[in-house]
Scaffold this motif. Structure first.
Motif, PDB file in Angstrom:
ATOM      1  N   SER A 151     -63.833   5.849  73.721  1.00  0.00           N
ATOM      2  CA  SER A 151     -63.889   4.488  74.234  1.00  0.00           C
ATOM      3  C   SER A 151     -64.241   4.458  75.719  1.00  0.00           C
ATOM      4  N   ARG A 152     -63.783   5.470  76.442  1.00  0.00           N
ATOM      5  CA  ARG A 152     -64.005   5.487  77.892  1.00  0.00           C
ATOM      6  C   ARG A 152     -65.358   6.088  78.271  1.00  0.00           C
ATOM      7  N   TRP A 153     -65.756   7.191  77.610  1.00  0.00           N
ATOM      8  CA  TRP A 153     -66.957   7.900  78.049  1.00  0.00           C
ATOM      9  C   TRP A 153     -68.082   7.957  77.010  1.00  0.00           C
ATOM     10  N   ARG A 154     -67.822   7.435  75.814  1.00  0.00           N
ATOM     11  CA  ARG A 154     -68.834   7.296  74.778  1.00  0.00           C
ATOM     12  C   ARG A 154     -69.457   8.630  74.334  1.00  0.00           C
ATOM     13  N   TYR A 155     -68.707   9.702  74.367  1.00  0.00           N
ATOM     14  CA  TYR A 155     -69.192  10.956  73.782  1.00  0.00           C
ATOM     15  C   TYR A 155     -69.088  10.844  72.269  1.00  0.00           C
TER      16      TYR A 155
END
Length: 263
Positions: free
Chosen positions: A83-87
């Protein structure tokens, strides 16, 4: 709810986690991957709550029960990271790791009964274990990222990728510190002293210092990415020793006050 219901709940949760990981990998809308993962987390948490009610105690005494929490927190840590870094691959790794721990619990179930030794009948027991399991999950996600960067990523390591490892480690170490502090207060109430250099406590201190060294190394040598990642993996190995490895050390047999997790 008894342990007999673990398999259907686990299979249902794994299906949703797998679908969520697939959606993320295929680049679907984050809300789809996140929603599927959350449904799986809700299903798995329902089983944990059911076990809690059935046992009339928190399901945190045996190694099998702590693996329950780790299996739950791994997808949660993966979801937070995604959710934070979209990996897009992180949900796949967290799904696979959770699958491993669930399979261990299926093929090697522990003894689950209502027995709870006096030392564990403390209000500090539940927050201590939950905080530690979440810390382990975040640090596990950092280790997965380190493995990916060291051996699977073909392009040069980027600073933003190292920032991800750093942020996961910051959160994990912060919760580990809270776990150690709550454990110290708990130990004072149960045994009359905050710290006794019990084998588990010794490995916990070694793990904490190792992650602290990683953080200081990153601050002092920000461009030495590979060395920092190797240090991060060494720290994770120490964490495994702290969690369950000490149970198999001769020095802990009959001496550690934490070996009750074996049964």
């Amino acid at each position: 709810m008894t342990w007999d219901y673990f398999v259907p709940f686990a299979i249902a949760a794994l299906h949703f986690w797998g679908f969520g990981a697939f959606a993320a990998w295929r680049g679907r809308k984050p809300v789809i991957a996140g929603g599927l993962t959350l449904i799986g987390l809700a299903i798995f948490f329902c089983f944990i709550v059911g076990m809690w009610i059935s046992l009339e105690r928190p399901p945190m005494r045996t190694m099998g029960e702590t693996r329950l929490w780790y299996s739950f927190f791994l997808p949660l840590a993966g979801l937070i990271t995604y959710s934070r870094w979209r990996y897009k691959w992180i949900l796949s790794f967290s799904f696979i790791l959770s699958l491993v721990f669930i399979c261990i619990n299926i093929f090697k179930p522990e003894i689950h009964n209502k027995t709870l030794m006096p030392a564990l009948q403390s209000p500090w027991f539940t927050p201590h274990v939950i905080v530690y399991m979440f810390a382990y999950a975040m640090l596990g996600a950092a280790a997965v990222m380190a493995i990916y960067l060291l051996w699977f990523k073909k392009k040069p390591i980027e600073s933003r990728e190292m920032d991800l490892c750093d942020n996961l480690t910051y959160v994990g170490l912060a919760f580990m510190t809270l776990g150690m502090l709550s454990g110290a207060v708990w130990a004072k109430e149960a045994w009359g002293h905050y710290w006794s250099w019990d084998p588990k406590e010794t490995w916990a201190a070694a793990t904490w210092f190792s992650y602290l060294i990683y953080i200081h190394f990153r601050l002092g040598k920000p461009l030495l990415h590979r060395r920092a990642l190797i240090l991060l993996l060494i720290s994770f190995v120490l964490l495994q020793m702290c969690w369950y490895g000490i149970n198999y050390l001769p020095s802990a047999q009959g001496a550690s006050i934490h070996t009750y997790n074996l049964n």
